[in-house]
Design an enzyme around this catalytic site. Sequence first.
Site, PDB file in Angstrom:
ATOM      1  CG  HIS A 135       8.269   0.776   2.006  1.00  0.00           C
ATOM      2  ND1 HIS A 135       6.960   0.338   2.017  1.00  0.00           N
ATOM      3  CD2 HIS A 135       8.469   1.329   0.784  1.00  0.00           C
ATOM      4  CE1 HIS A 135       6.404   0.609   0.846  1.00  0.00           C
ATOM      5  NE2 HIS A 135       7.301   1.208   0.091  1.00  0.00           N
ATOM      6  CB  CYS A 190     -11.915  -1.427   8.184  1.00  0.00           C
ATOM      7  SG  CYS A 190     -12.573  -0.085   7.181  1.00  0.00           S
TER       8      CYS A 190
END
Length: 629
Positions: free
Chosen positions: A221, A528
């Site tokens: 985060h 990906c």
Amino acid sequence: MSISTHAADFTSQADLSAGLFGKKEKHTAKTLQGTPVSPGYASGTLVIYRSPRVSVIERRFIEPDEVEKELSRFAAAIDHAAGEVSLIRQQVAADVGETEASIFDAHLAMLRDPLLNSHVQERLRKDNLCAESALAEEMKTFCEQLTAGGNDYMRELVMDARDVGNRLLRHLVLDEGQRPLANLPENSVIAARDLTPSETVSMNLDNVSGIATEQGGPTSHTAILARSLGIPAVTGLTGLLEGATPGTVCLLNGTKGTVVINPSEPQRKRFAGLRRQFEQSQHLMRQMENRACRLTNGTRIKLRANINQAGDVNLANEHHLDGIGLYRTELMYLSALSPPSPATQCRHFRRAAGACAPRPITIRTFDFAADKHPSFLSIDPASPMELRGLQFALNYPRLFKSQIRAIVRCARDFPNTRILFPMVTGWWELQEALDLVKAASEEEKLEQPLPVGAMIETPAAIFALPEIVKLVDFISIGCNDLARFTLARERNTAGQTISENALHPSLLRAIQQIVRTAEQANCPVSICGEAASAPIMASVFAGLGIRELSVSPARAPVVRYALRHVSLETAVNAAERAMHAAPSAAMKDLQQTIPEELQKILSLEPVTKHLRSGLPSHQRAANGVPAAS
């Protein structure tokens, strides 16, 4: 009850002045290598920060007639903490964006989670513990369960849980409103063991030039917020706090992941030059953001985004991407103490699909294993069950059906929705999953078929590919896991970069085989994963026949810029050479063909003129176009 706390520790302006203008000592520069998580260059004075946390809470017992009072104290702490987090969320949404603000949704969910409340209340009533003791023990148990998973998802949730737990404990036993990072000296480079999301957003951004932490990674985060706030950041700096002196000059390279403490004058001059080059390159890339991603000969490469939550679609839109190539759904499970309902999941999916429409959004069903799973499943990490991806999901049919139903409901309202199954190894398990999609589609009265894809991430899937491509509408190559299982390596092999792993000839040949098999079946194929976000590898993949890449939105500008400076012929030649060379040699070969503009963007060492002129003619372009990038 005894409570041991320590306040935030960071240098004062007087300390900084003493460090800069005090007694001159013998110069000793120290360089640390970590993980770059937010690009850019920061120079400033080092500020050592230690979180103000409750470190010890001894058990304090209460009398039976005090239980209701403690329950009221706990409920009040939750209300106060939730209000505080809500205000922080509003601030982040207004100042940074909705995507970053959604990080705090997990905090609010934890605060309001009925299981957390009931478990704390049970400890209060059953063990006659005071509110803070019951909370501390419950959070400790929860964090231990998450830590046992030993993966990035779990570590991030541990950070969230500790942030929430410490916030509640401060409301119960400490003064409220502690914001030590709100008052920082100008031009500060923050050095910390780690930073919680709350601490990161509480910083005085005008005075912070960079962030350096011992813990964390690209998906933490702190990293996400640092990138969004435009603050250069480096994590994984072992020994940072041990070797750092408050007030010393620090140079932080968020592009290469280095931190230089007490740099020499030549190091400062070189750093200043690199920073100027970086700023110029950022300007160049921003000018190309709204242009289609095409090779110099006109070949179209679709750039899509990898996201972890619905709000990330906004970031993909900002970078003008061609939709969502991979929506990882694990976060909504890992941040919950109980299984999310189909309605809850569908709400997230609809929000993302609506923001992405009419471009496609590819929702991948959950990818769990014994060592990475939600806490509510209560699986022993040492369990002999070695299922992953689709096999794991089929082993939990109720949970799996619930998610499929949510995706089908989303597709009913948003036809741009696609479903993707992870870690497919055989057509029989894929058929079983397709039957579940068909049943849910009939029950939800879905009028048009839901496009279905399979992730190819193992050698087993490659051998089963002729049958798999007949059952699906598209396939996606999970390059990270395919490299791991093909090369028998852990995800983070010491001394190996992502690109060096992806450049292994065996892996490149496997990708080439996948592309050829898919082309024969007229089945679109994409790549990906982190390797697709590396500009050099993007060109190699284009040379192997890949026409769709799903990348981190933050990396999209440099990938687009690199691909717009390479021709198809050059990319094919680069891929062919890489399939017949050692990874390290292939990397050097590819880097030597990159033009000066891309060297600046990637912070590579400049290629000497004699080296450039000595390259074969087919590796050079007449007007400065690179042979590979």
